[in-house]
Design an enzyme around this catalytic site. Structure first.
Site, PDB file in Angstrom:
ATOM      1  N   LYS A  23      14.573 -50.459  27.487  1.00 30.42           N
ATOM      2  CA  LYS A  23      14.265 -49.269  26.668  1.00 30.42           C
ATOM      3  C   LYS A  23      15.219 -49.127  25.473  1.00 30.42           C
ATOM      4  O   LYS A  23      14.759 -49.004  24.341  1.00 30.42           O
ATOM      5  CB  LYS A  23      14.311 -48.013  27.539  1.00 30.42           C
ATOM      6  N   ASN A  24      16.523 -49.158  25.725  1.00 35.06           N
ATOM      7  CA  ASN A  24      17.431 -48.812  24.627  1.00 35.06           C
ATOM      8  C   ASN A  24      17.838 -49.992  23.748  1.00 35.06           C
ATOM      9  O   ASN A  24      18.403 -49.797  22.677  1.00 35.06           O
ATOM     10  CB  ASN A  24      18.651 -48.076  25.171  1.00 35.06           C
ATOM     11  N   ARG A  94       9.369 -42.282  21.092  1.00 32.11           N
ATOM     12  CA  ARG A  94      10.056 -42.106  19.818  1.00 32.11           C
ATOM     13  C   ARG A  94      10.528 -43.430  19.209  1.00 32.11           C
ATOM     14  O   ARG A  94      10.564 -43.581  17.986  1.00 32.11           O
ATOM     15  CB  ARG A  94      11.240 -41.167  20.036  1.00 32.11           C
ATOM     16  N   ASP A 118      11.163 -33.564  21.421  1.00 33.21           N
ATOM     17  CA  ASP A 118      10.703 -33.816  22.786  1.00 33.21           C
ATOM     18  C   ASP A 118      11.501 -32.966  23.758  1.00 33.21           C
ATOM     19  O   ASP A 118      12.132 -31.992  23.342  1.00 33.21           O
ATOM     20  CB  ASP A 118      10.733 -35.315  23.128  1.00 33.21           C
ATOM     21  N   ASP A 306      23.364 -39.743  27.222  1.00 35.04           N
ATOM     22  CA  ASP A 306      22.436 -40.177  28.274  1.00 35.04           C
ATOM     23  C   ASP A 306      23.064 -40.072  29.670  1.00 35.04           C
ATOM     24  O   ASP A 306      22.356 -40.071  30.675  1.00 35.04           O
ATOM     25  CB  ASP A 306      21.954 -41.608  28.010  1.00 35.04           C
TER      26      ASP A 306
HETATM   27  N1  EPU Z   1      19.017 -37.236  14.079  1.00 33.13           N
HETATM   28  C1  EPU Z   1      18.707 -36.550  12.914  1.00 33.13           C
HETATM   29  N2  EPU Z   1      18.119 -37.239  11.897  1.00 33.13           N
HETATM   30  C2  EPU Z   1      17.816 -38.570  12.000  1.00 33.13           C
HETATM   31  C3  EPU Z   1      18.125 -39.265  13.189  1.00 33.13           C
HETATM   32  C4  EPU Z   1      18.732 -38.559  14.217  1.00 33.13           C
HETATM   33  O1  EPU Z   1      18.962 -35.354  12.800  1.00 33.13           O
HETATM   34  O2  EPU Z   1      17.288 -39.144  11.026  1.00 33.13           O
HETATM   35  C5  EPU Z   1      19.645 -36.509  15.194  1.00 33.13           C
HETATM   36  C6  EPU Z   1      18.685 -36.395  16.371  1.00 33.13           C
HETATM   37  O3  EPU Z   1      17.843 -35.273  16.227  1.00 33.13           O
HETATM   38  C7  EPU Z   1      19.620 -36.285  17.537  1.00 33.13           C
HETATM   39  C8  EPU Z   1      20.840 -37.111  17.104  1.00 33.13           C
HETATM   40  O4  EPU Z   1      20.739 -37.252  15.687  1.00 33.13           O
HETATM   41  O5  EPU Z   1      20.010 -34.950  17.734  1.00 33.13           O
HETATM   42  C9  EPU Z   1      20.961 -38.468  17.761  1.00 33.13           C
HETATM   43  O6  EPU Z   1      19.850 -39.250  17.445  1.00 33.13           O
HETATM   44  P1  EPU Z   1      19.899 -40.851  17.372  1.00 33.13           P
HETATM   45  O7  EPU Z   1      19.116 -41.256  16.175  1.00 33.13           O
HETATM   46  O8  EPU Z   1      21.304 -41.316  17.498  1.00 33.13           O
HETATM   47  O9  EPU Z   1      19.126 -41.230  18.709  1.00 33.13           O
HETATM   48  P2  EPU Z   1      17.831 -42.130  18.889  1.00 33.13           P
HETATM   49  O10 EPU Z   1      17.993 -43.405  18.194  1.00 33.13           O
HETATM   50  O11 EPU Z   1      16.629 -41.315  18.628  1.00 33.13           O
HETATM   51  C10 EPU Z   1      18.742 -43.407  21.003  1.00 33.13           C
HETATM   52  C11 EPU Z   1      18.331 -43.558  22.439  1.00 33.13           C
HETATM   53  C12 EPU Z   1      18.532 -42.250  23.170  1.00 33.13           C
HETATM   54  C13 EPU Z   1      19.995 -41.858  23.046  1.00 33.13           C
HETATM   55  C14 EPU Z   1      20.413 -41.780  21.570  1.00 33.13           C
HETATM   56  C15 EPU Z   1      21.893 -41.480  21.379  1.00 33.13           C
HETATM   57  C16 EPU Z   1      16.609 -45.217  22.459  1.00 33.13           C
HETATM   58  C17 EPU Z   1      15.173 -45.549  22.639  1.00 33.13           C
HETATM   59  N3  EPU Z   1      16.939 -43.952  22.524  1.00 33.13           N
HETATM   60  O12 EPU Z   1      17.887 -42.393  20.454  1.00 33.13           O
HETATM   61  O13 EPU Z   1      18.214 -42.514  24.523  1.00 33.13           O
HETATM   62  O14 EPU Z   1      20.190 -40.598  23.647  1.00 33.13           O
HETATM   63  O15 EPU Z   1      20.113 -43.025  20.925  1.00 33.13           O
HETATM   64  O16 EPU Z   1      22.679 -42.426  22.014  1.00 33.13           O
HETATM   65  O17 EPU Z   1      17.436 -46.097  22.253  1.00 33.13           O
HETATM   66  C18 EPU Z   1      17.784 -41.940  26.751  1.00 33.13           C
HETATM   67  O18 EPU Z   1      17.924 -43.131  26.995  1.00 33.13           O
HETATM   68  O19 EPU Z   1      17.671 -41.055  27.626  1.00 33.13           O
HETATM   69  C19 EPU Z   1      17.723 -41.525  25.340  1.00 33.13           C
HETATM   70  C20 EPU Z   1      17.288 -40.350  24.940  1.00 33.13           C
END
Ligand code: EPU
Length: 417
Positions: A23-24, A94, A118, A306
């Site tokens: 997933k990640n 996402r 979400d 996480d």
């Molecule tokens: N954010 C913004 N603007 C953006 C991008 C992000 O405001 O353009 C904010 C988000 O709203 C959030 C924060 O920044 O509040 C962190 O978002 P980030 O982009 O770092 O996270 P992501 O890439 O959407 C991945 C993981 C998440 C994990 C986060 C942080 C995957 C598929 N998802 O999400 O995994 O929490 O990084 O480490 O890799 C999980 O595994 O349970 C999970 C949610």
């Protein structure tokens, strides 16, 4: 709808091999495979349900995707790509937004539905879009879709407002085929970023600094398809360590690396658990009721968000009171009400949760609101009297490859039905 049934069954014991981080990490490399007109093979990709969604998305875009035996995924993006990610798929996952960069770089345009918020909070993509604009893309957001166009992306300096994992991955991937040099400053430093950069470099990309706050990417003319293996899932490893903290016992994890979850290991040590590296992974032992410690989530190398729901489950049965602060998402405490239904003493106030350890929980029917919340409730069931039934475990299956099976192999009484 899948449910997990959990009964406390004493200390855990045994050795388990940590699965690949489909997933990640893996999903992002699947998206990046769109950069290459050829056949990419990704190994160590266990079948979590988000993998099916990404496979469906890549097929909708025109790639051929085969979920081959032995956890291998084969992606043929040779030709005929339609650079469009439909709403039905983006809304289910996402990480779909990660196709925006590769499609823009390869096809010169992309139309991707906007992911909404979400069950853990609002999840914007503004930093992704500003980054692509800095690289010369024309971005039009209308009717719930992002339409991005750039005949040729140009290298640029992009400073992220926050070290977003998704924005760093998306921009880094697109920059590999841009003209000139891209510098991403305040980049996310998660190990999954370094895993993706290593994959891009194997294909012929020129990415330097992934894993630090400044990543420099020198654009190349073309990439070649490769055969590559995904890193071990550090969130699964942390989950199993926390399970050991909750149920007690002695376990060994094969395939994981201490430096990927150092702060988690440090916190568990402060709580009274022993965790140390082995030549193959990690060893952990817990033979006492753990003591409460405060936890605040931060981007890597801080305490990852996480792990937060799992930490709350652990603190719910620890000795003393802890303050848990969630700094990454604005809605990640939804699961707390379910934990309270199991007898936990947790009060939330904005970004904080005050967790007073109660020693023992009480088994109850509860519901998973997201992947880590479901895992946390499952772990809580290991320290609860009677039976805990965790409903809506399809959320857990999005990211974990058979969590009940992993816990069972350590002696826990957890079944999926
Ligand atoms: N954010 C913004 N603007 C953006 C991008 C992000 O405001 O353009 C904010 C988000 O709203 C959030 C924060 O920044 O509040 C962190 O978002 P980030 O982009 O770092 O996270 P992501 O890439 O959407 C991945 C993981 C998440 C994990 C986060 C942080 C995957 C598929 N998802 O999400 O995994 O929490 O990084 O480490 O890799 C999980 O595994 O349970 C999970 C949610």
């Amino acid at each position: 709808m899948s449910r997990f049934v959990v009964r406390a069954s004493g200390p855990l014991s045994g050795t388990v091999e940590v699965s690949g981080a489909t997933k990640n990490s893996g999903l992002k490399q699947m998206a990046a495979a769109l950069l290459v007109p050829g056949v990419t093979r990704l190994r160590n990709m266990p079948r979590v349900s988000d993998l099916d969604v990404m496979a469906e998305l890549l097929r909708a875009i025109g790639a051929r995707v085969e979920l081959a035996p032995d956890n291998e995924v084969v992606i043929d993006a040779s030709n005929g790509l339609q650079p469009e990610a439909p709403y039905e798929l983006v809304t289910r996952m996402r990480a779909s937004i990660n196709v925006l960069g590769p499609l823009l770089a390869r096809c010169g345009e992309a139309r991707v539905a906007l992911p909404g918020g979400d069950n853990i909070g609002s999840r914007k993509v503004d930093m992704h879009l500003r980054g692509f604009e800095a690289m010369g893309a024309e971005i039009d957001v209308r009717h719930g879709f992002v339409h991005a166009r750039a005949a040729q992306l140009a290298g640029a300096r992009v400073v992220l407002e926050f070290p977003s994992v998704g924005a760093t991955e998306n921009l880094m991937t697109a920059a590999v085929l841009a003209k000139g040099t891209t510098v991403i400053d305040n980049a996310a430093r998660e190990p999954e970023i370094a895993d993706l950069a290593a994959f891009l470099n194997r294909m012929g990309g020129q990415v330097v600094g992934a894993g630090t706050a400044t990543i420099e990417i020198e654009g190349v003319e073309e990439l070649a398809p490769v055969d590559s293996a995904i890193m071990a899932d550090r969130v699964e490893a942390g989950t199993l360590l926390m399970a050991c903290g909750i149920a007690g016992g002695e376990i060994e994890l094969v395939g994981t690396r201490l430096e990927h979850i150092e702060i988690v290991v440090m916190k568990l040590g402060e709580m009274g658990m022993r965790v140390s590296p082995t030549p193959d992974g990690l060893w952990a032992r817990c033979d006492t009721r753990l003591s409460a410690v405060d936890v605040a989530t931060l981007p890597h190398p801080g305490f990852a968000t996480d792990f937060m729901p799992l930490a709350v489950a652990l603190l719910a049965v620890a000795n003393g009171t802890a303050i848990v602060t969630e700094n990454v998402y604005d809605g990640r405490f939804q699961f707390v009400d379910e934990l309270v239904r199991m007898g936990a003493d947790v009060r939330t106030e904005g970004r904080h949760a005050i967790v007073r350890g109660v020693g023992r929980l009480s088994g109850a029917p509860v519901s998973a609101s997201d992947v880590r919340a479901g895992a946390a409730l499952t772990l809580a069931g290991l320290a609860a009297d009677g039976e805990t039934v965790v409903h809506d475990c399809h959320h857990v299956d999005r990211g974990y490859a058979d969590l009940p099976g992993k816990l069972r192999s350590l002696g826990a009484d957890v079944t999926s039905c």
